[in-house]
Motif scaffolding. Structure first.
Motif, mmCIF file in Angstrom:
data_model
loop_
_atom_site.group_PDB
_atom_site.id
_atom_site.type_symbol
_atom_site.label_atom_id
_atom_site.label_comp_id
_atom_site.label_asym_id
_atom_site.label_seq_id
_atom_site.Cartn_x
_atom_site.Cartn_y
_atom_site.Cartn_z
ATOM 1 N N ASN A 247 -23.148 5.114 -18.582
ATOM 2 C CA ASN A 247 -21.755 4.762 -18.766
ATOM 3 C C ASN A 247 -21.365 5.340 -20.131
ATOM 4 O O ASN A 247 -22.018 4.993 -21.121
ATOM 5 C CB ASN A 247 -21.596 3.238 -18.769
ATOM 6 C CG ASN A 247 -20.203 2.765 -19.099
ATOM 7 O OD1 ASN A 247 -19.258 3.540 -19.151
ATOM 8 N ND2 ASN A 247 -20.070 1.458 -19.326
ATOM 9 N N PRO A 248 -20.447 6.294 -20.210
ATOM 10 C CA PRO A 248 -19.330 6.548 -19.310
ATOM 11 C C PRO A 248 -19.432 7.767 -18.400
ATOM 12 O O PRO A 248 -18.486 8.044 -17.671
ATOM 13 C CB PRO A 248 -18.191 6.787 -20.297
ATOM 14 C CG PRO A 248 -18.854 7.520 -21.429
ATOM 15 C CD PRO A 248 -20.221 6.909 -21.554
ATOM 16 N N VAL B 52 -12.063 5.107 -14.393
ATOM 17 C CA VAL B 52 -12.745 4.210 -13.465
ATOM 18 C C VAL B 52 -12.235 4.505 -12.065
ATOM 19 O O VAL B 52 -11.017 4.501 -11.832
ATOM 20 C CB VAL B 52 -12.464 2.738 -13.836
ATOM 21 C CG1 VAL B 52 -13.069 1.788 -12.820
ATOM 22 C CG2 VAL B 52 -13.000 2.435 -15.236
ATOM 23 N N ARG C 48 -12.334 8.399 -20.205
ATOM 24 C CA ARG C 48 -13.084 7.798 -19.103
ATOM 25 C C ARG C 48 -12.123 7.283 -18.046
ATOM 26 O O ARG C 48 -11.129 6.634 -18.371
ATOM 27 C CB ARG C 48 -13.961 6.640 -19.582
ATOM 28 C CG ARG C 48 -14.926 6.159 -18.489
ATOM 29 C CD ARG C 48 -15.726 4.941 -18.895
ATOM 30 N NE ARG C 48 -14.921 3.723 -18.860
ATOM 31 C CZ ARG C 48 -15.429 2.497 -18.926
ATOM 32 N NH1 ARG C 48 -16.741 2.324 -19.030
ATOM 33 N NH2 ARG C 48 -14.633 1.450 -18.903
ATOM 34 N N TYR D 32 -17.847 5.485 -13.030
ATOM 35 C CA TYR D 32 -16.967 6.167 -13.965
ATOM 36 C C TYR D 32 -17.166 7.676 -13.907
ATOM 37 O O TYR D 32 -18.209 8.176 -13.486
ATOM 38 C CB TYR D 32 -17.255 5.719 -15.403
ATOM 39 C CG TYR D 32 -17.521 4.246 -15.533
ATOM 40 C CD1 TYR D 32 -16.465 3.341 -15.541
ATOM 41 C CD2 TYR D 32 -18.827 3.756 -15.608
ATOM 42 C CE1 TYR D 32 -16.698 1.979 -15.642
ATOM 43 C CE2 TYR D 32 -19.066 2.395 -15.710
ATOM 44 C CZ TYR D 32 -18.007 1.510 -15.723
ATOM 45 O OH TYR D 32 -18.240 0.164 -15.804
#
Length: 436
Positions: A207-208, A408, A406, A361
């Motif tokens: 992540n990310p 989602v 980033r 992500y």
């Protein structure tokens, strides 16, 4: 008494008046400032741009939030059997548990480490916490003194950098290489080790960026840690959110000779963010770490225990039907949304993105020639105001340049089309305004 003396007494303030004036002066409040320890701490996933987004919502505007991996907000429900087990055990949950967690949950976690080919884990090596976030901070607090350094990836999940700083240490960021699928740059890591370096953090799946690290990379990390006497911290909370038939190798499965702390939990794999059920496992070479482990035990005891209802979800989750496989497999919702988001975002001129192999992500890049961004937080704020889409800027993940963000990909496909369409419209306007 003569007249002069009488006049002086009349002009002199009485004792009660003096006390009243002093009290009034003391009543003026002094500014209450935050701790100096927070000077280098930030968490922009819930930062200033989110504050503005909430203000806009209060004004009646609808904001599409692509800033945080909160699965429940997008209709991803925790498995029903987990919910039922928590409900059934609520009568048993009113008291404190053991500071490390209830027996059944720790036993299930121990069995899970065996499935992941991690050797030598006992019940006493397992700590259950109020989510992985609490345990990360606890692990750093138990380790670090002023001047100690911890190697943290760039980009990173920003809690790691914040936890190191808050614990008195110094985060030192090593580069993950976008041109190489966002894998850690081993040469860069080696170049950043100093006599003050205590530990190295690995976030895998990442992540990310959504990167998934091959065993060769993991073994290279272990070699560096062994050569320099470093502790390894492995954040593996997305280890079941895998696409295209990929498999995850735990760092602890290849680090028998190095003290390794592994973090995992229910939040992502089991869509249970709000249950706050995470765990930390101490494994690898523990022979010289007894003093550190005593520190962990002390901190675990000081917070008494993790929330008990959430602990009752762990055994059922790990031992039950793994519905995450349906979501990430061919035709699964997460798989479809990842593919669509990647297709749409990379169709925008000047936007490139390494396709995620895992997690929730993606971390697109904006060509600096087409998008000359000086302040990416201001850029994201401008996007929010113009198109009511909320993202997080790349520097919020301690990336070194203002050229990433980033995204989602949790919204349904129609919502993703709409949101990324608005991002594309904003970027088109940005290019025209800047003559690129």
């Amino acid at each position: 008494m003569n007249a002069a003396k009488t006049l002086n007494l009349a002009m002199a303030p009485t004792e009660p008046v003096v006390k009243a004036e002093a009290a009034a002066a003391a009543a003026v409040p002094r500014p209450v400032k935050k701790s100096a320890k927070l000077a280098d701490v930030c968490y922009d996933i819930r930062g200033p741009v989110l504050v503005r987004a909430k203000q806009m919502e209060d004004e009646g505007l609808k904001i599409t939030k692509l800033n945080i991996g909160n699965l429940a907000s997008f209709g991803f429900d925790a498995p029903e059997e987990i919910q039922l087990d928590m409900i059934r055990n609520l009568p048993n949950s009113a008291g404190y548990s053991d500071s490390k967690g209830i027996f059944a949950a720790r036993k299930a976690i121990m069995h899970y480490t065996q499935q992941k080919h991690i050797k030598g884990v006992t019940l006493e090596d397992i700590y259950i916490g109020n989510g992985v976030s609490e345990l990360i901070v606890m692990a750093m607090n138990a380790l670090l003194d002023a001047g100690d350094e911890v190697l943290v990836p760039a980009p990173d999940y920003p809690l790691w950098t914040a936890a190191v700083s808050l614990s008195g240490g110094t985060p030192v960021h090593y580069v993950c290489d976008e041109a190489n699928g966002w894998l850690p740059d081993l040469d860069d890591i080696r170049s950043r080790v100093t006599p003050n370096t205590r530990a190295l953090v690995l976030i895998n799946p990442n992540n990310p960026t959504g990167a998934l690290y091959p065993e060769e990379t993991l073994r290279g990390i272990v070699d560096i840690a062994r050569q320099h006497g470093l502790i390894l911290y492995a954040d593996e909370v997305y280890d079941k959110v895998l696409y295209d038939g990929a498999s995850h190798t735990s760092l602890a499965a290849v680090s028998d000779e190095v003290l390794t702390i592994v973090f995992n939990g229910l939040s992502k794999n089991y869509r249970s963010c709000g249950y706050r059920a995470g765990w930390m496992v101490v494994c690898g070479d523990k022979r010289h770490a007894q003093d550190y482990i005593e520190g962990l035990n002390m901190l675990a005891s000081m917070r008494l225990c993790a929330n008990v209802p959430g602990q009752y979800a762990i055994q059922t989750a790990l031992g039950g039907y793994q519905s995450i496989d349906d979501l990430v497999g061919p035709g699964g919702r997460l798989r479809r949304q990842r593919d669509l988001a990647h297709e749409l975002i990379t169709a925008i001129p000047g936007v490139s993105c390494v396709k995620p192999k895992a997690a929730l992500y993606m971390f697109p890049r904006l060509d600096p020639e087409m998008y000359p961004i000086a302040d990416d937080q201001a850029f994201i704020a401008e996007l929010l105001e113009a198109e009511r889409v909320l993202l997080v800027q790349g520097t919020g993940f301690n990336w070194i340049k203002p050229d990433h963000f980033r995204l989602v990909f949790l919204p349904h496909e129609d919502d993703l089309r709409d949101a990324i369409g608005r991002i594309a419209r904003f970027l088109d306007g940005y290019r025209k305004r800047h003559g690129t």
